[in-house]
Write a protein that holds these residues in place. Structure first.
Motif, PDB file in Angstrom:
ATOM      1  N   SER A  28       0.816  -1.216   0.000  1.00 13.22           N
ATOM      2  CA  SER A  28       0.000   0.000   0.000  1.00 13.22           C
ATOM      3  C   SER A  28       0.852   1.270   0.000  1.00 13.22           C
ATOM      4  O   SER A  28       0.377   2.339  -0.374  1.00 13.22           O
ATOM      5  N   GLU A  29       2.101   1.147   0.368  1.00 10.45           N
ATOM      6  CA  GLU A  29       3.007   2.297   0.378  1.00 10.45           C
ATOM      7  C   GLU A  29       3.604   2.574  -1.003  1.00 10.45           C
ATOM      8  O   GLU A  29       4.252   3.589  -1.198  1.00 10.45           O
ATOM      9  N   TRP A  30       3.408   1.663  -1.939  1.00  8.04           N
ATOM     10  CA  TRP A  30       3.987   1.798  -3.267  1.00  8.04           C
ATOM     11  C   TRP A  30       2.890   2.114  -4.270  1.00  8.04           C
ATOM     12  O   TRP A  30       1.889   1.407  -4.356  1.00  8.04           O
ATOM     13  N   LYS A  31       3.109   3.154  -5.066  1.00 10.99           N
ATOM     14  CA  LYS A  31       2.082   3.600  -6.027  1.00 10.99           C
ATOM     15  C   LYS A  31       1.661   2.507  -6.998  1.00 10.99           C
ATOM     16  O   LYS A  31       0.486   2.344  -7.290  1.00 10.99           O
ATOM     17  N   TRP A  32       2.610   1.771  -7.535  1.00 10.34           N
ATOM     18  CA  TRP A  32       2.314   0.781  -8.562  1.00 10.34           C
ATOM     19  C   TRP A  32       1.341  -0.281  -8.090  1.00 10.34           C
ATOM     20  O   TRP A  32       0.673  -0.924  -8.893  1.00 10.34           O
ATOM     21  N   SER A  33       1.240  -0.453  -6.796  1.00 12.13           N
ATOM     22  CA  SER A  33       0.401  -1.535  -6.298  1.00 12.13           C
ATOM     23  C   SER A  33      -1.007  -1.097  -5.920  1.00 12.13           C
ATOM     24  O   SER A  33      -1.814  -1.933  -5.531  1.00 12.13           O
ATOM     25  N   SER A  34      -1.309   0.158  -6.065  1.00 17.06           N
ATOM     26  CA  SER A  34      -2.605   0.661  -5.592  1.00 17.06           C
ATOM     27  C   SER A  34      -3.792   0.040  -6.331  1.00 17.06           C
ATOM     28  O   SER A  34      -4.890  -0.016  -5.789  1.00 17.06           O
TER      29      SER A  34
END
Length: 122
Positions: A28-34
């Motif tokens: 959740s802290e990484w944009k690509w995984s949103s």
């Protein structure tokens, strides 16, 4: 030598296991995984867990007494569980930084060490 190799492989295996099981909680802290759905996260975790098995299976094969290794099946399992908890504790403290190491954790680790001691006691 087989004992050290077995333990090293178990540490590697459990490192990948902890990353596969709990690493996705940091996604959740990484944009690509949103935009990843649960199925995508499961598949990523399975991909990581593949490496867990690539180390776990040889560790058990090399370490098992019936295959010429130094450990009984029960001893292998206890070693693996202790390593799992140690790797998880380090992972939580280093990666998540949400836990604090307290006195009760020290006591728990001492009890784990005692469990290993009694498992190997003849």
């Amino acid at each position: 030598m087989k004992a050290i190799l077995t333990i090293c492989l178990l540490v590697l295996s459990n490192t990948f296991m902890v990353i596969a099981w709990y690493g996705h909680l940091k996604f959740s802290e990484w944009k690509w995984s949103s935009k990843l759905g649960l199925i995508s996260i499961i598949l990523i975790s399975w991909g990581i867990a593949l490496f867990e098995y690539m180390f776990q299976v040889p560790a058990n094969k090399i370490g098992f007494k019936n295959n010429g290794g130094p450990f009984t099946l029960i001893q292998l399992k206890v070693i693996q569980e202790v390593i799992t908890l140690l790797v998880f504790a380090v992972f939580t403290l280093v990666v998540f930084k949400t836990e604090t190491f307290r006195f009760n954790h020290v006591i728990a680790f001492i009890l784990l060490i005692l469990a290993v001691y009694f498992m190997f006691k003849k």
